[in-house]
Design a protein around this motif. Structure first.
Motif, PDB file in Angstrom:
ATOM      1  N   ARG A  98       0.653  -1.221   0.002  1.00 16.33           N
ATOM      2  CA  ARG A  98       0.098   0.000  -0.059  1.00 16.33           C
ATOM      3  C   ARG A  98       0.769   1.186  -0.131  1.00 16.33           C
ATOM      4  O   ARG A  98       0.663   2.256  -0.658  1.00 16.33           O
ATOM      5  CB  ARG A  98      -1.051  -0.013   1.313  1.00 16.33           C
ATOM      6  CG  ARG A  98      -1.931   1.000   1.310  1.00 16.33           C
ATOM      7  CD  ARG A  98      -2.769   1.117   2.485  1.00 16.33           C
ATOM      8  NE  ARG A  98      -2.090   1.653   3.708  1.00 16.33           N
ATOM      9  CZ  ARG A  98      -1.936   2.678   4.007  1.00 16.33           C
ATOM     10  NH1 ARG A  98      -2.242   3.766   3.427  1.00 16.33           N
ATOM     11  NH2 ARG A  98      -1.145   3.165   5.072  1.00 16.33           N
ATOM     12  N   LEU A  99       1.861   1.280   0.681  1.00 14.12           N
ATOM     13  CA  LEU A  99       2.912   2.301   0.847  1.00 14.12           C
ATOM     14  C   LEU A  99       4.014   2.539  -0.151  1.00 14.12           C
ATOM     15  O   LEU A  99       4.501   3.334  -0.259  1.00 14.12           O
ATOM     16  CB  LEU A  99       3.473   2.455   2.047  1.00 14.12           C
ATOM     17  CG  LEU A  99       2.817   2.511   3.293  1.00 14.12           C
ATOM     18  CD1 LEU A  99       3.475   2.274   4.798  1.00 14.12           C
ATOM     19  CD2 LEU A  99       1.951   3.979   3.712  1.00 14.12           C
ATOM     20  N   GLY A 100       4.068   1.333  -1.142  1.00  9.55           N
ATOM     21  CA  GLY A 100       5.124   1.477  -2.130  1.00  9.55           C
ATOM     22  C   GLY A 100       6.422   1.239  -1.584  1.00  9.55           C
ATOM     23  O   GLY A 100       7.292   1.936  -2.079  1.00  9.55           O
ATOM     24  N   VAL A 101       6.652   0.350  -0.327  1.00  8.62           N
ATOM     25  CA  VAL A 101       7.946   0.160   0.319  1.00  8.62           C
ATOM     26  C   VAL A 101       8.402  -1.221  -0.264  1.00  8.62           C
ATOM     27  O   VAL A 101       7.698  -2.219   0.121  1.00  8.62           O
ATOM     28  CB  VAL A 101       7.742   0.366   1.539  1.00  8.62           C
ATOM     29  CG1 VAL A 101       8.918   0.015   2.304  1.00  8.62           C
ATOM     30  CG2 VAL A 101       7.441   1.995   2.291  1.00  8.62           C
ATOM     31  N   SER A 102       9.658  -1.237  -0.603  1.00  7.87           N
ATOM     32  CA  SER A 102      10.071  -2.725  -0.946  1.00  7.87           C
ATOM     33  C   SER A 102      10.362  -3.513   0.316  1.00  7.87           C
ATOM     34  O   SER A 102      11.045  -2.852   1.357  1.00  7.87           O
ATOM     35  CB  SER A 102      11.267  -2.513  -1.601  1.00  7.87           C
ATOM     36  OG  SER A 102      12.007  -3.638  -1.991  1.00  7.87           O
ATOM     37  N   ALA A 103       9.823  -4.708   0.534  1.00  6.43           N
ATOM     38  CA  ALA A 103      10.293  -5.520   1.816  1.00  6.43           C
ATOM     39  C   ALA A 103      10.370  -6.824   1.343  1.00  6.43           C
ATOM     40  O   ALA A 103       9.589  -7.875   1.781  1.00  6.43           O
ATOM     41  CB  ALA A 103       9.287  -5.227   2.635  1.00  6.43           C
ATOM     42  N   PRO A 104      11.285  -7.178   0.626  1.00  9.12           N
ATOM     43  CA  PRO A 104      11.548  -8.482  -0.170  1.00  9.12           C
ATOM     44  C   PRO A 104      11.743  -9.637   0.944  1.00  9.12           C
ATOM     45  O   PRO A 104      11.365 -10.918   0.881  1.00  9.12           O
ATOM     46  CB  PRO A 104      12.613  -8.201  -0.986  1.00  9.12           C
ATOM     47  CG  PRO A 104      13.184  -7.195  -0.718  1.00  9.12           C
ATOM     48  CD  PRO A 104      12.245  -6.337   0.030  1.00  9.12           C
ATOM     49  N   VAL A 105      12.625  -9.429   2.089  1.00  7.57           N
ATOM     50  CA  VAL A 105      12.992 -10.403   2.985  1.00  7.57           C
ATOM     51  C   VAL A 105      11.675 -10.885   3.976  1.00  7.57           C
ATOM     52  O   VAL A 105      11.441 -11.982   3.826  1.00  7.57           O
ATOM     53  CB  VAL A 105      14.071  -9.794   3.881  1.00  7.57           C
ATOM     54  CG1 VAL A 105      14.237 -10.889   5.294  1.00  7.57           C
ATOM     55  CG2 VAL A 105      15.391  -9.535   3.360  1.00  7.57           C
ATOM     56  N   ILE A 106      10.964  -9.715   4.411  1.00  6.33           N
ATOM     57  CA  ILE A 106       9.694 -10.137   5.064  1.00  6.33           C
ATOM     58  C   ILE A 106       8.683 -10.958   4.135  1.00  6.33           C
ATOM     59  O   ILE A 106       8.127 -11.956   4.564  1.00  6.33           O
ATOM     60  CB  ILE A 106       9.008  -8.673   5.602  1.00  6.33           C
ATOM     61  CG1 ILE A 106       9.991  -8.005   6.688  1.00  6.33           C
ATOM     62  CG2 ILE A 106       7.719  -8.879   6.289  1.00  6.33           C
ATOM     63  CD1 ILE A 106       9.693  -6.915   7.247  1.00  6.33           C
ATOM     64  N   ALA A 107       8.509 -10.314   3.005  1.00  9.43           N
ATOM     65  CA  ALA A 107       7.602 -10.945   1.955  1.00  9.43           C
ATOM     66  C   ALA A 107       8.084 -12.467   1.735  1.00  9.43           C
ATOM     67  O   ALA A 107       7.130 -13.319   1.749  1.00  9.43           O
ATOM     68  CB  ALA A 107       7.488 -10.259   0.719  1.00  9.43           C
TER      69      ALA A 107
END
Length: 301
Positions: A254-263
């Motif tokens: 929603r915020l357009g923040v990259s979070a590949p590890v958490i995902a």
């Protein structure tokens, strides 16, 4: 200071004992007879009826909910709302979604009832001896309850994160980070397990937990588990995924923040629950079709 607690599960019961030990006047409501018997043995005042529980609290009351997120919280608030009075404080210490906490705060404000959302971390050990408490809500109300937060945290691991919803928002992100850290530890142990030498993983984790960069509570817990059962033979590799990491990834999108590890750590938990492993079967079938590669039939080693 007096504190009423509702919810005597794996976190609520040790939290009540923690508060008792830290000098708080703990009053409990539970409809479970075995929990009432246990609490009475511990010298904690306990009520089987919600009305008698609320009546036993000295106004302005402070009631801490430690129950599952979602409909159970709304259902309990609906039962408490007519029994509470303006100036009372209702605290949600569970893992509620932050938008729900914002809504509940606004709804309770109409009755003059204050609401604080408290993200609670540290597991059962933290609940018993000193939890990490992330608080959202009005600053003045937080100030009234600060002695309780100081006591339950052991004196340091607590703080106001911001307005209503902020406590549960910070806890949501905390749990997303936790997923990534746990996944990294698990993957490292898996590489060691298949390494060129016969590593004793219980010994490795015992060394890592003392002074290394990756030391910490998660490593302590991993080392404790491996000390009891180095090969983890009794455990099936199916890992549940709770709502907080899902919400963290949704919020990142929603915020357009990259979070590949958490995902990725979240998706790995989803995959661990896949008993049929259809995607892997599809890959094996594709390789057989385009390259004639052998497949392993069901029932074969």
């Amino acid at each position: 200071m007096q504190l009423g607690i509702i919810g005597m599960g794996k976190m609520g019961l040790p939290l009540a004992l923690n508060g008792r030990d830290k000098g708080l006047n703990i009053v409990v409501f539970t409809d479970k007879a075995d929990k009432r018997a246990q609490l009475k043995q511990e010298g904690i005042t306990v009520h089987a009826g919600l009305e008698s529980f609320v009546s036993a609290l000295t106004p302005p009351r402070a009631v801490w909910l430690m129950i599952p997120a979602g409909p159970p919280v709304d259902a309990m608030i609906a039962r408490l709302r007519p029994l509470m009075a303006p100036g009372d404080i209702l605290i949600d210490g569970g893992n509620s979604r932050y938008q729900d906490s914002q809504r509940r705060s606004e709804e309770l404000r109409r009755d003059g009832i204050h609401f604080l959302d408290v993200g609670t971390s540290g597991g059962t050990e933290g609940a018993r001896n000193g939890a990490c408490l992330m608080v959202g809500g009005d600053e003045a109300v937080y100030g009234r309850m600060e002695p309780v937060f100081r006591a339950l945290s052991g004196g340091s691991g607590y703080g106001r994160m911001g307005a209503s919803g902020a406590g549960h928002f910070v806890k949501m992100i905390h749990n997303g980070i936790e997923y990534g850290m746990m996944q990294a530890i698990a993957e490292g142990l898996e590489i060691l397990r298949h390494g060129p030498m016969p590593f004793a993983l219980d010994r490795v984790t015992q060394v890592w937990r003392k002074g290394s960069i990756v030391s910490g509570l998660l490593m302590d817990m991993t080392a404790a588990a491996l000390a009891r059962e180095p090969d983890l033979g009794s455990i099936k590799g199916v890992v549940a995924a709770s709502g907080e990491a899902n919400w963290t990834v949704e919020e990142a999108v929603r915020l357009g923040v990259s979070a590949p590890v958490i995902a990725t750590s979240l998706f790995s938990r989803f995959k661990s629950q896949d008993q049929e492993k259809y995607a892997e079967k599809s890959l094996a079938a594709m390789r057989r079709e385009f390259g004639g590669h052998a497949v392993i039939a069901k029932g074969e080693d």
